[in-house]
Design a protein around this motif. Structure first.
Motif, PDB file in Angstrom:
ATOM      1  N   ARG A 241     -17.048   3.601  -4.223  1.00 32.95           N
ATOM      2  CA  ARG A 241     -16.742   3.853  -2.982  1.00 32.95           C
ATOM      3  C   ARG A 241     -15.940   2.907  -2.387  1.00 32.95           C
ATOM      4  O   ARG A 241     -14.893   1.844  -1.935  1.00 32.95           O
ATOM      5  CB  ARG A 241     -16.522   4.863  -2.267  1.00 32.95           C
TER       6      ARG A 241
ATOM      7  N   TYR B  68     -13.343   0.233  -2.988  1.00 35.70           N
ATOM      8  CA  TYR B  68     -12.044   0.789  -3.132  1.00 35.70           C
ATOM      9  C   TYR B  68     -11.685   1.213  -2.168  1.00 35.70           C
ATOM     10  O   TYR B  68     -10.652   1.401  -1.196  1.00 35.70           O
ATOM     11  CB  TYR B  68     -11.863   2.162  -3.641  1.00 35.70           C
TER      12      TYR B  68
ATOM     13  N   TYR C  26      -9.943   4.742  -1.744  1.00 38.03           N
ATOM     14  CA  TYR C  26     -10.477   5.686  -2.219  1.00 38.03           C
ATOM     15  C   TYR C  26      -9.886   7.121  -3.161  1.00 38.03           C
ATOM     16  O   TYR C  26      -9.735   7.848  -3.665  1.00 38.03           O
ATOM     17  CB  TYR C  26     -11.691   5.569  -2.379  1.00 38.03           C
TER      18      TYR C  26
ATOM     19  N   ALA D 253      -8.420   8.781  -5.882  1.00 36.66           N
ATOM     20  CA  ALA D 253      -8.537   9.612  -6.543  1.00 36.66           C
ATOM     21  C   ALA D 253      -7.214  10.814  -6.648  1.00 36.66           C
ATOM     22  O   ALA D 253      -7.272  12.072  -7.445  1.00 36.66           O
ATOM     23  CB  ALA D 253      -9.684  10.213  -5.131  1.00 36.66           C
TER      24      ALA D 253
ATOM     25  N   ILE E 180     -13.681   6.925 -10.645  1.00 36.23           N
ATOM     26  CA  ILE E 180     -12.761   7.527  -9.600  1.00 36.23           C
ATOM     27  C   ILE E 180     -12.496   9.053 -10.095  1.00 36.23           C
ATOM     28  O   ILE E 180     -12.221   9.228 -11.001  1.00 36.23           O
ATOM     29  CB  ILE E 180     -11.487   7.023  -9.454  1.00 36.23           C
TER      30      ILE E 180
END
Length: 462
Positions: free
Chosen positions: A426, A429, A433, A437, A455
Motif C-alpha cells: 500500500r 502505491y 492504491y 483496487a 493489490i
C-alpha cells in the motif's frame, strides 16, 4: 495436479507443458534468484497469446493457482507458485521495430537484450533497466527506471499500448483510447491485472553513449555522497549516474591494486556528445581523489550488458528497496556504515536517479506513485554460496531497517521482497492504491492474478 489436467493442457496448447516427471522440468523452474526453490505442478511455455488464453481457462477449471514468468528476474520468486501453474512467456521473445514511427512492438517474454539489440540497429532505444537479462514485462509493469530515465522518463512513460489476456481468458488492448483505466493501472501496477503478451513502446534516439565509472575508497563515502546528492539533480539531463557501495570485482576495467576492495562508486551514462563526457565529469575529484576513473564512448547495448557476467543467473539474492526525496546527513552516515560492512563480494547498494523527465509526468497520470522521488534505492545481498544466504539477508534487512526512517515510506514495486507486508505494498502505491483496487475488481474480481505484490480487488474490502 491430476494427470488428466496435464494431458488436457498438452493437447490444447502449442507450447510444451512440463510437469515434475519431465526431464526439462528442473531447468525450467530455475529462475534468476537461486535462493528460490519453488516447485510448480506444471510450467506452461506459451507459444503465443492464444496459448495464454487457453492456459488461463484450463488453470481456472482445475482450481489451480497461477503465476506469470517473463524474464524470471523476480527477486522474491513471484514467477513461480508452489503446486500451481507457471504461465511461462519465454518462447515469446520477439521484437518488431518501426524506425519511421519510432515505435517497437515487443513480445511478453522478451529480455532487455532482445529489445536493445533490435532498436540499436536503428539508433533508437527505450529507457529501461541496467541489466540486459532482465525481462521486459516485469520491468515495465513495475514502472521501469534505468540509465535513460533522467533524459527520457520511466519505461511506463514510453509505453503506448499493451495486449493483455485477462483473468476470464479474453484478450484486450489497453492504451490511452482503449481500456484507458486498465492502461493506467498497467503503468506501475505490477502483474495484478492480466498477462501482457505484447508491449508497444515509444523509442528515442540513442546509439553511442558516454560511459564513466568513478570509484572512491569506502572511507570517502560521506563526502562523495554529499557531493553526489547536490551535483546530479542540477546536472544536465543528458547526464545520469547511479551511486553504489560495492566490492571492486577482479577484472577490467579496474586495475589490480583495487580488486577486492570495498569502495563507493558512480556509474555514469551521458546521452550528449560522448566527447563532452569528460567536461561533464570535471568535478568528480571535488569530494575526494578517485581511486579509479574511467570514461569511454560505448554502444548503448554494451552499457546495458556491462554487469551481466558479474551477476549471472543462479546466485543467491535477497533485496529490499525504498524511495528518497532527499539524502540527509543521517542517511549518508548509514550508507557509510553498511558500505563498510558489505558481507560478500557481490553484495551492493544502488541509488538510481529518477528525476528529470520522470518528474514532468503528472503524479496521477500513471499508477507509479512517487513522481516526487529523486532516488530509488535497493539494498541487495548477493552470493553464489547458499551457506551465505542468511548472512546476506541479514545485512540487507539491517541496512533497510536503519535507513528506512529517512525514506519516503514506499519502494519501487520490483524491489519489494517476498516477506514484506501488505502495508508496504500500500505504501508503494500511496493514494493510488484504492483506484488500483477498483480497477482490479473490474478486470480480476476473483484475484486470479495474486502471485505478485498483490493489490486486492476492492470488493474484498467491502
Amino acid at each position: 495436479m491430476e494427470a488428466t489436467v496435464l494431458e488436457s493442457m498438452r493437447t490444447t496448447l502449442r507450447g510444451p507443458v512440463l510437469g515434475p516427471q519431465d526431464s526439462e522440468y528442473v531447468r525450467a523452474r530455475a529462475i534468476y534468484n537461486a535462493m528460490i526453490d519453488t516447485c510448480p505442478a506444471a510450467i506452461v511455455r506459451c507459444a503465443d497469446a492464444a496459448d495464454v488464453m487457453a492456459a488461463i481457462g484450463l488453470i481456472r477449471d482445475a482450481g489451480a493457482e497461477a503465476a506469470v514468468r517473463g524474464g524470471g528476474h523476480s527477486g522474491p520468486g513471484l514467477c513461480l507458485v508452489e503446486g500451481g501453474v507457471t504461465i511461462d512467456l519465454s518462447p515469446m521473445r520477439w521484437v518488431r521495430v518501426d524506425p519511421d514511427a519510432r515505435t517497437a512492438e515487443v513480445g511478453g517474454g522478451a529480455l532487455m537484450s532482445d529489445l536493445d539489440h533490435a532498436t540499436h540497429a536503428f539508433g533508437l532505444a527505450v529507457p529501461a533497466g541496467i541489466v540486459s537479462t532482465t525481462g521486459v514485462g516485469g520491468l515495465t509493469l513495475g514502472g521501469g527506471h534505468g540509465h535513460l530515465t533522467r533524459k527520457y522518463g520511466l519505461t511506463v512513460d514510453n509505453l503506448l499500448a499493451a495486449d493483455v489476456v485477462l483473468a476470464d481468458g479474453t484478450l484486450v488492448t489497453a492504451s490511452e483510447t482503449r481500456n484507458p483505466d486498465l492502461f493506467w493501472a498497467l503503468r506501475g501496477g505490477g502483474g495484478n491485472f492480466g498477462v501482457v503478451t505484447s508491449f508497444t513502446y515509444r523509442l528515442h534516439p540513442v546509439h553511442t553513449v558516454g560511459v564513466g565509472i568513478t570509484v572512491w575508497p569506502i572511507d570517502a563515502t560521506r563526502d562523495v555522497l554529499r557531493w553526489y546528492r547536490d551535483f546530479l539533480p542540477q546536472a544536465p539531463e543528458d547526464l545520469s549516474g547511479f551511486f553504489a557501495v560495492m566490492v571492486v570485482p577482479p577484472g577490467p576495467p579496474f586495475p589490480e591494486e583495487i580488486h577486492g576492495r570495498k569502495m563507493c562508486a558512480v556509474v555514469w551514462c551521458y546521452t550528449g556528445d560522448p566527447d563532452e563526457l569528460d567536461d561533464a565529469l570535471a568535478e568528480v575529484s571535488e569530494p575526494a581523489r578517485p581511486a579509479f576513473h574511467f570514461t569511454s564512448p560505448m554502444p548503448y547495448p554494451m552499457l546495458q550488458s556491462m554487469f551481466d557476467d558479474l551477476i549471472p543467473a543462479g546466485l543467491q539474492w535477497y533485496w529490499r528497496g525504498d524511495f528518497f526525496d532527499r539524502l540527509t546527513d543521517e542517511a549518508v552516515d548509514v550508507h557509510h556504515k553498511y558500505g563498510s560492512q558489505i558481507p560478500t563480494d557481490l553484495s551492493t547498494m544502488h541509488l538510481y536517479p529518477i528525476d528529470g523527465a520522470a518528474h514532468r509526468v503528472g503524479r496521477d497520470d500513471t499508477a507509479w506513485g512517487y513522481r516526487d522521488a529523486i532516488w530509488s534505492g535497493v539494498y541487495a545481498g548477493i552470493d553464489p554460496d547458499p551457506a551465505n544466504a542468511a548472512t546476506i539477508r541479514q545485512w540487507c534487512v539491517d541496512y533497510w531497517e536503519e535507513l528506512h526512517p529517512y525514506s519516503m515510506g514506499g519502494s519501487y514495486v520490483n524491489f519489494l521482497g517476498a516477506d514484506e507486508s501488505e502495508d508496504r505494498v500500500r505504501a508503494t502505491y500511496r493514494d493510488h492504491y484504492d483506484r488500483l483496487a477498483q480497477i482490479k475488481a473490474k478486470y480480476d474480481p476473483d484475484n486470479f492474478f495474486r502471485a505478485n505484490q498483490n493489490i486486492h480487488p476492492a470488493a474484498a474490502h467491502a
